[in-house]
Design a protein around this motif. Sequence first.
Motif, PDB file in Angstrom:
ATOM      1  N   ASN A 194       0.803  -1.225   0.000  1.00 11.10           N
ATOM      2  CA  ASN A 194       0.000   0.000   0.000  1.00 11.10           C
ATOM      3  C   ASN A 194       0.839   1.279   0.000  1.00 11.10           C
ATOM      4  N   ARG A 195       2.141   1.127  -0.206  1.00  4.68           N
ATOM      5  CA  ARG A 195       2.965   2.325  -0.395  1.00  4.68           C
ATOM      6  C   ARG A 195       2.628   2.971  -1.724  1.00  4.68           C
ATOM      7  N   PRO A 196       2.801   4.284  -1.848  1.00  4.63           N
ATOM      8  CA  PRO A 196       2.424   4.984  -3.079  1.00  4.63           C
ATOM      9  C   PRO A 196       3.165   4.502  -4.325  1.00  4.63           C
ATOM     10  N   THR A 197       4.273   3.779  -4.137  1.00  3.12           N
ATOM     11  CA  THR A 197       5.084   3.371  -5.289  1.00  3.12           C
ATOM     12  C   THR A 197       4.706   2.006  -5.859  1.00  3.12           C
ATOM     13  N   TYR A 198       3.912   1.190  -5.114  1.00  6.94           N
ATOM     14  CA  TYR A 198       3.734  -0.198  -5.542  1.00  6.94           C
ATOM     15  C   TYR A 198       2.895  -0.321  -6.810  1.00  6.94           C
ATOM     16  N   LEU A 199       1.700   0.222  -6.815  1.00  8.38           N
ATOM     17  CA  LEU A 199       0.843   0.089  -8.001  1.00  8.38           C
ATOM     18  C   LEU A 199       1.442   0.796  -9.213  1.00  8.38           C
ATOM     19  N   PRO A 200       2.064   1.975  -9.055  1.00 10.16           N
ATOM     20  CA  PRO A 200       2.767   2.546 -10.212  1.00 10.16           C
ATOM     21  C   PRO A 200       3.879   1.634 -10.739  1.00 10.16           C
ATOM     22  N   MET A 201       4.531   0.872  -9.834  1.00  6.41           N
ATOM     23  CA  MET A 201       5.542  -0.089 -10.295  1.00  6.41           C
ATOM     24  C   MET A 201       4.919  -1.145 -11.189  1.00  6.41           C
ATOM     25  N   VAL A 202       3.762  -1.681 -10.752  1.00 13.02           N
ATOM     26  CA  VAL A 202       3.076  -2.705 -11.544  1.00 13.02           C
ATOM     27  C   VAL A 202       2.658  -2.130 -12.899  1.00 13.02           C
ATOM     28  N   GLU A 203       2.101  -0.925 -12.885  1.00 14.43           N
ATOM     29  CA  GLU A 203       1.676  -0.307 -14.141  1.00 14.43           C
ATOM     30  C   GLU A 203       2.867  -0.013 -15.037  1.00 14.43           C
ATOM     31  N   GLY A 204       3.968   0.455 -14.446  1.00 12.89           N
ATOM     32  CA  GLY A 204       5.157   0.737 -15.242  1.00 12.89           C
ATOM     33  C   GLY A 204       5.715  -0.513 -15.888  1.00 12.89           C
ATOM     34  N   ARG A 205       5.702  -1.602 -15.158  1.00 12.66           N
ATOM     35  CA  ARG A 205       6.165  -2.874 -15.702  1.00 12.66           C
ATOM     36  C   ARG A 205       5.272  -3.319 -16.861  1.00 12.66           C
ATOM     37  N   ASP A 206       3.959  -3.178 -16.684  1.00 12.91           N
ATOM     38  CA  ASP A 206       3.024  -3.566 -17.741  1.00 12.91           C
ATOM     39  C   ASP A 206       3.138  -2.651 -18.958  1.00 12.91           C
ATOM     40  N   GLN A 207       3.437  -1.378 -18.713  1.00 17.22           N
ATOM     41  CA  GLN A 207       3.672  -0.451 -19.839  1.00 17.22           C
ATOM     42  C   GLN A 207       4.952  -0.827 -20.585  1.00 17.22           C
ATOM     43  N   LEU A 208       5.983  -1.192 -19.832  1.00 16.88           N
ATOM     44  CA  LEU A 208       7.250  -1.581 -20.455  1.00 16.88           C
ATOM     45  C   LEU A 208       7.049  -2.793 -21.359  1.00 16.88           C
ATOM     46  N   TRP A 209       6.352  -3.806 -20.860  1.00 13.65           N
ATOM     47  CA  TRP A 209       6.097  -4.978 -21.676  1.00 13.65           C
ATOM     48  C   TRP A 209       5.232  -4.622 -22.885  1.00 13.65           C
ATOM     49  N   GLY A 210       4.247  -3.757 -22.676  1.00 13.61           N
ATOM     50  CA  GLY A 210       3.430  -3.334 -23.797  1.00 13.61           C
ATOM     51  C   GLY A 210       4.259  -2.627 -24.859  1.00 13.61           C
ATOM     52  N   HIS A 211       5.152  -1.762 -24.414  1.00  8.36           N
ATOM     53  CA  HIS A 211       6.017  -1.030 -25.351  1.00  8.36           C
ATOM     54  C   HIS A 211       6.875  -1.992 -26.164  1.00  8.36           C
ATOM     55  N   GLN A 212       7.334  -3.066 -25.535  1.00  3.86           N
ATOM     56  CA  GLN A 212       8.210  -4.011 -26.223  1.00  3.86           C
ATOM     57  C   GLN A 212       7.511  -4.738 -27.364  1.00  3.86           C
ATOM     58  N   ILE A 213       6.176  -4.807 -27.323  1.00  5.71           N
ATOM     59  CA  ILE A 213       5.445  -5.474 -28.407  1.00  5.71           C
ATOM     60  C   ILE A 213       4.604  -4.492 -29.210  1.00  5.71           C
ATOM     61  N   GLY A 214       4.877  -3.193 -29.030  1.00  2.00           N
ATOM     62  CA  GLY A 214       4.205  -2.186 -29.835  1.00  2.00           C
ATOM     63  C   GLY A 214       2.769  -1.920 -29.455  1.00  2.00           C
ATOM     64  N   THR A 215       2.438  -2.110 -28.180  1.00  2.00           N
ATOM     65  CA  THR A 215       1.086  -1.826 -27.715  1.00  2.00           C
ATOM     66  C   THR A 215       1.177  -1.040 -26.413  1.00  2.00           C
ATOM     67  N   VAL A 216       0.055  -0.807 -25.758  1.00  2.00           N
ATOM     68  CA  VAL A 216       0.058   0.044 -24.566  1.00  2.00           C
ATOM     69  C   VAL A 216       0.370  -0.747 -23.303  1.00  2.00           C
ATOM     70  N   TRP A 217      -0.324  -1.882 -23.117  1.00  2.00           N
ATOM     71  CA  TRP A 217      -0.172  -2.664 -21.890  1.00  2.00           C
ATOM     72  C   TRP A 217       0.119  -4.118 -22.239  1.00  2.00           C
ATOM     73  N   GLY A 218       0.966  -4.749 -21.460  1.00  2.00           N
ATOM     74  CA  GLY A 218       1.262  -6.162 -21.667  1.00  2.00           C
ATOM     75  C   GLY A 218       1.574  -6.853 -20.357  1.00  2.00           C
ATOM     76  N   GLU A 219       1.444  -8.167 -20.346  1.00  5.60           N
ATOM     77  CA  GLU A 219       1.880  -8.974 -19.209  1.00  5.60           C
ATOM     78  C   GLU A 219       2.907  -9.980 -19.704  1.00  5.60           C
ATOM     79  N   GLY A 220       4.023 -10.045 -19.001  1.00  3.77           N
ATOM     80  CA  GLY A 220       5.110 -10.918 -19.397  1.00  3.77           C
ATOM     81  C   GLY A 220       5.044 -12.269 -18.717  1.00  3.77           C
ATOM     82  N   LEU A 221       5.364 -13.300 -19.467  1.00  2.00           N
ATOM     83  CA  LEU A 221       5.405 -14.663 -18.950  1.00  2.00           C
ATOM     84  C   LEU A 221       6.738 -15.309 -19.289  1.00  2.00           C
ATOM     85  N   VAL A 222       7.127 -16.263 -18.470  1.00  2.00           N
ATOM     86  CA  VAL A 222       8.336 -17.041 -18.720  1.00  2.00           C
ATOM     87  C   VAL A 222       7.937 -18.489 -18.959  1.00  2.00           C
TER      88      VAL A 222
END
Length: 233
Positions: A194-222
């Motif tokens: 519940n710190r102010p940085t946690y949910l922005p971290m999740v969104e930033g990660r999802d934006q990064l993955w989205g950017h890597q595939i040319g879209t807005v949001w993504g979820e990465g899997l291994v």
Amino acid sequence: MNEEIDILAFGAHPDDVEIGASGILAQHAEAGFRTAICDLTAGELSTNGDVETREQEADRAGEILGLTARYRMRFPDRGLTSSAEQVEAMVRLIRQVKPKVVLAPYWEDRHPDHIACSRMVKEAVFDAAIRKKKGVEGIPPHRVEQVFYYFINDVSKADLIVDISEVYEKKKAAILAFESQFVPGPGRMETPLNRPTYLPMVEGRDQLWGHQIGTVWGEGLVSPSPLALKQLL
């Protein structure tokens, strides 16, 4: 319990799957696939909230995501030991609902329960296919077609990124359904979630993955094994 499930996602605690793979579940549910979450524990040791509250929040998140089912193993929080009894219960579920795809937490994470869940899913998926496995006699074996690992607290190189742009509002709503965990309030103590940085971290990660595939949001899997294609085009 005889409903077959297309995608079964395991989490150590209620909200784990929502953080790492709920966009994938929402997207597939919208496309008509049968999706489910299995929480291994009730998260009873969490700093904020209680078991009843967490279950209500989990049910609400499941409604938002369009889940077919949500299963609860009720193993002890911080008590994921890979015991024969625990793994057999997971094997029993896998054999009963016959998922094509299983999702599990990535095997490296700051929380020991996430690591334990990852290991236990690997064992359960393997054992679910063993015809002579003791303890689950009477339930036909089932071979899962593919296992993927999702990220909760950390990030690493993804083998597969799923475009979840069209359902991202559902992912955010599903996470925030766990108000006791992610929203500061009276009587709640500060935690990493519940710190102010946690949910922005999740969104930033999802934006990064989205950017890597040319879209807005993504979820990465291994993937623990090479992804198979019959051809490239």
